[in-house]
Motif scaffolding. Sequence first.
Motif, PDB file in Angstrom:
ATOM      1  N   LYS A 108       0.966  -1.211   0.568  1.00  0.00           N
ATOM      2  CA  LYS A 108       0.001   0.024  -0.061  1.00  0.00           C
ATOM      3  C   LYS A 108       1.038   1.492   0.318  1.00  0.00           C
ATOM      4  CE  LYS A 108      -3.823   2.401   0.469  1.00  0.00           C
ATOM      5  NZ  LYS A 108      -4.602   2.502  -0.741  1.00  0.00           N
ATOM      6  N   ILE A 109       1.297   1.371   0.751  1.00  0.00           N
ATOM      7  CA  ILE A 109       2.955   2.071   0.688  1.00  0.00           C
ATOM      8  C   ILE A 109       3.692   2.602  -0.555  1.00  0.00           C
ATOM      9  CG2 ILE A 109       5.433   3.379   1.783  1.00  0.00           C
ATOM     10  CD1 ILE A 109       4.567   2.259   4.074  1.00  0.00           C
ATOM     11  N   LYS A 110       3.521   1.657  -1.312  1.00  0.00           N
ATOM     12  CA  LYS A 110       3.882   1.757  -2.610  1.00  0.00           C
ATOM     13  C   LYS A 110       3.741   2.485  -3.576  1.00  0.00           C
ATOM     14  CE  LYS A 110       6.903  -0.366  -6.341  1.00  0.00           C
ATOM     15  NZ  LYS A 110       6.694  -2.112  -6.984  1.00  0.00           N
ATOM     16  N   SER A 111       1.637   1.763  -3.618  1.00  0.00           N
ATOM     17  CA  SER A 111       1.244   2.161  -4.083  1.00  0.00           C
ATOM     18  C   SER A 111       0.428   3.632  -4.201  1.00  0.00           C
ATOM     19  CB  SER A 111      -0.073   2.098  -3.750  1.00  0.00           C
ATOM     20  OG  SER A 111      -1.548   2.384  -4.809  1.00  0.00           O
ATOM     21  N   ILE A 112       0.442   4.170  -3.029  1.00  0.00           N
ATOM     22  CA  ILE A 112       0.535   5.683  -1.748  1.00  0.00           C
ATOM     23  C   ILE A 112       1.495   6.711  -3.035  1.00  0.00           C
ATOM     24  CG2 ILE A 112       0.681   7.632  -0.319  1.00  0.00           C
ATOM     25  CD1 ILE A 112      -0.510   5.452   0.471  1.00  0.00           C
ATOM     26  N   ASN A 113       2.473   6.026  -3.028  1.00  0.00           N
ATOM     27  CA  ASN A 113       3.714   6.946  -3.448  1.00  0.00           C
ATOM     28  C   ASN A 113       3.774   7.228  -4.789  1.00  0.00           C
ATOM     29  OD1 ASN A 113       5.111   7.500  -1.520  1.00  0.00           O
ATOM     30  ND2 ASN A 113       6.505   5.441  -1.396  1.00  0.00           N
ATOM     31  N   ASN A 114       3.614   5.997  -5.369  1.00  0.00           N
ATOM     32  CA  ASN A 114       2.341   6.032  -6.893  1.00  0.00           C
ATOM     33  C   ASN A 114       1.636   7.377  -7.262  1.00  0.00           C
ATOM     34  OD1 ASN A 114       5.210   4.185  -7.877  1.00  0.00           O
ATOM     35  ND2 ASN A 114       3.529   2.246  -8.220  1.00  0.00           N
ATOM     36  N   GLN A 115       0.695   6.528  -6.529  1.00  0.00           N
ATOM     37  CA  GLN A 115      -0.304   7.996  -6.797  1.00  0.00           C
ATOM     38  C   GLN A 115       0.053   9.913  -6.473  1.00  0.00           C
ATOM     39  OE1 GLN A 115      -3.453   7.520  -7.996  1.00  0.00           O
ATOM     40  NE2 GLN A 115      -3.605   9.308  -8.407  1.00  0.00           N
ATOM     41  N   LEU A 116       0.759   9.672  -5.282  1.00  0.00           N
ATOM     42  CA  LEU A 116       1.338  10.926  -5.023  1.00  0.00           C
ATOM     43  C   LEU A 116       1.948  11.325  -5.913  1.00  0.00           C
ATOM     44  CD1 LEU A 116       2.106  10.594  -1.574  1.00  0.00           C
ATOM     45  CD2 LEU A 116       0.241  11.891  -2.336  1.00  0.00           C
ATOM     46  N   LYS A 117       3.391  10.828  -6.981  1.00  0.00           N
ATOM     47  CA  LYS A 117       3.654  10.561  -8.419  1.00  0.00           C
ATOM     48  C   LYS A 117       2.864  11.751  -9.534  1.00  0.00           C
ATOM     49  CE  LYS A 117       7.955   8.767  -6.801  1.00  0.00           C
ATOM     50  NZ  LYS A 117       8.297   7.475  -6.506  1.00  0.00           N
ATOM     51  N   LYS A 118       2.566  10.296  -8.821  1.00  0.00           N
ATOM     52  CA  LYS A 118       1.191  11.218 -10.676  1.00  0.00           C
ATOM     53  C   LYS A 118       0.504  12.601  -9.815  1.00  0.00           C
ATOM     54  CE  LYS A 118       0.153   6.433 -11.693  1.00  0.00           C
ATOM     55  NZ  LYS A 118      -0.773   4.952 -11.996  1.00  0.00           N
ATOM     56  N   ASP A 119      -0.332  12.874  -9.183  1.00  0.00           N
ATOM     57  CA  ASP A 119      -0.260  13.443  -8.480  1.00  0.00           C
ATOM     58  C   ASP A 119      -0.002  14.961  -8.282  1.00  0.00           C
ATOM     59  OD1 ASP A 119      -3.029  12.349  -8.704  1.00  0.00           O
ATOM     60  OD2 ASP A 119      -2.469  12.253  -6.620  1.00  0.00           O
ATOM     61  N   LYS A 120       1.670  14.990  -9.061  1.00  0.00           N
ATOM     62  CA  LYS A 120       2.857  15.436  -8.802  1.00  0.00           C
ATOM     63  C   LYS A 120       3.393  15.872  -7.327  1.00  0.00           C
ATOM     64  CE  LYS A 120       3.096  16.378 -13.505  1.00  0.00           C
ATOM     65  NZ  LYS A 120       3.309  15.240 -14.124  1.00  0.00           N
ATOM     66  N   TYR A 121       2.234  15.381  -6.111  1.00  0.00           N
ATOM     67  CA  TYR A 121       2.550  16.030  -4.680  1.00  0.00           C
ATOM     68  C   TYR A 121       4.014  16.190  -4.917  1.00  0.00           C
ATOM     69  CZ  TYR A 121       2.359  16.354  -0.071  1.00  0.00           C
ATOM     70  OH  TYR A 121       2.337  17.011   1.313  1.00  0.00           O
ATOM     71  N   SER A 122       5.257  15.773  -5.044  1.00  0.00           N
ATOM     72  CA  SER A 122       6.526  14.741  -5.378  1.00  0.00           C
ATOM     73  C   SER A 122       6.936  14.447  -6.132  1.00  0.00           C
ATOM     74  CB  SER A 122       7.009  14.646  -3.196  1.00  0.00           C
ATOM     75  OG  SER A 122       8.235  14.689  -3.469  1.00  0.00           O
ATOM     76  N   LYS A 123       8.234  14.305  -6.746  1.00  0.00           N
ATOM     77  CA  LYS A 123       8.761  13.496  -7.446  1.00  0.00           C
ATOM     78  C   LYS A 123       9.424  12.737  -6.474  1.00  0.00           C
ATOM     79  CE  LYS A 123      10.153  17.116 -11.255  1.00  0.00           C
ATOM     80  NZ  LYS A 123      11.274  17.781 -11.422  1.00  0.00           N
TER      81      LYS A 123
END
Length: 202
Positions: free
Chosen positions: A78-93
């Motif tokens: 789930k942590i990996k999934s959350i990070n991938n989504q935040l990158k897609k959202d351009k929250y953080s690289k």
Amino acid sequence: MCEGEKTEPFYFEEMRVCLDIDSANIKIDGSCDSSPKSVLEYAQKLFDKERTKGGNYDRVFCVFDRDKHETFNYALGKIKSINNQLKKDKYSKENVFTAIRSVPAFEYWFLLHFNPTSKPYSPVGTKSVGDQVIDDLKVYLSNYEKKHKGFYTYSIDNNLLDGAKAHSKRIFDNSKITRDINPSTNVHELVEYLEILKKHKE
């Protein structure tokens, strides 16, 4: 976020105070129960709440044990999934959420201050793997109990921390190669992150 009512919140809060890191810059919370799923979901709830207020967290560290928890692998995925989504959202690289996991228990990090053991742990009779790590730790720290306070200061006073970080990193890196995580921990990553925060403050 740390497992609630356990040793981890005490350890990291003591470290924050010793390093003189302002509580405005780091929030240590052990309000949830001990399962990795609960730790992650509580961390995500606080993270989302902060975002709705227009704020943000640069990093979120979820601290939990493997022990007997059935949701350990779920939390890692789930942590990996959350990070991938935040990158897609351009929250953080960069990855925002990080699992700080100990196999089989957080006390393995303490044990590495004294003994760079990599012997695997498995249940024996009525003794859980976590209890066995504590038994091994008590060889060096006879008065150790859960919710133990003062270990960070003890490790600094006795020049034990640098060795523990080196042992932890070596064993953790090797576990990624062998894919055998029993035992291993990456607590050193969070410890070093807090040390960097301290340096930035100076």
